[in-house]
Design a protein around this motif. Sequence first.
Motif, mmCIF file in Angstrom:
data_model
loop_
_atom_site.group_PDB
_atom_site.id
_atom_site.type_symbol
_atom_site.label_atom_id
_atom_site.label_comp_id
_atom_site.label_asym_id
_atom_site.label_seq_id
_atom_site.Cartn_x
_atom_site.Cartn_y
_atom_site.Cartn_z
ATOM 1 N N ILE A 291 21.264 22.138 86.522
ATOM 2 C CA ILE A 291 21.611 22.880 85.304
ATOM 3 C C ILE A 291 21.739 21.930 84.122
ATOM 4 O O ILE A 291 21.225 22.196 83.025
ATOM 5 N N PHE A 292 22.426 20.811 84.327
ATOM 6 C CA PHE A 292 22.598 19.838 83.249
ATOM 7 C C PHE A 292 21.261 19.260 82.798
ATOM 8 O O PHE A 292 20.989 19.164 81.595
ATOM 9 N N LEU A 293 20.408 18.868 83.747
ATOM 10 C CA LEU A 293 19.114 18.295 83.385
ATOM 11 C C LEU A 293 18.235 19.322 82.672
ATOM 12 O O LEU A 293 17.500 18.979 81.738
ATOM 13 N N PHE A 294 18.294 20.575 83.102
ATOM 14 C CA PHE A 294 17.482 21.588 82.435
ATOM 15 C C PHE A 294 17.975 21.839 81.018
ATOM 16 O O PHE A 294 17.172 21.987 80.094
ATOM 17 N N ASN A 295 19.303 21.876 80.831
ATOM 18 C CA ASN A 295 19.839 22.047 79.483
ATOM 19 C C ASN A 295 19.493 20.859 78.598
ATOM 20 O O ASN A 295 19.203 21.013 77.413
ATOM 21 N N LYS A 296 19.514 19.668 79.164
ATOM 22 C CA LYS A 296 19.155 18.464 78.418
ATOM 23 C C LYS A 296 17.670 18.472 78.072
ATOM 24 O O LYS A 296 17.261 18.037 77.005
ATOM 25 N N HIS A 297 16.867 19.024 78.944
ATOM 26 C CA HIS A 297 15.418 19.077 78.734
ATOM 27 C C HIS A 297 15.046 20.041 77.612
ATOM 28 O O HIS A 297 14.065 19.848 76.913
ATOM 29 N N THR A 298 15.844 21.090 77.410
ATOM 30 C CA THR A 298 15.508 22.074 76.378
ATOM 31 C C THR A 298 15.879 21.618 74.972
ATOM 32 O O THR A 298 15.356 22.167 74.007
#
Length: 91
Positions: A22-29
Amino acid sequence: MKNKKFLIVLIIVLLLSITASIFLFNKHTVLNDSTMSEWLINYQGGFTRRGLLGNLAFSLSIFFTTKIRFIIFLFQFFFYLLFIILTFNYV
């Protein structure tokens, strides 16, 4: 007793994996995140060349016609998951 400890550690590993994804996906967006640029710090051409993982991510994004940010997200998630699994096996 041993199975109970194993189950607790497994639950912790699963929770870490879920929260990390979840954290990596939010950081990716986020488009102005500077940590994404570490993977692509050197561009093709000029005096320096792209690193191995950056070049691989660039080639895969062209091959699959996806955004390079998503490919880097997959790399980061894969390496974090590998780290968690290896740590779990060590413990």
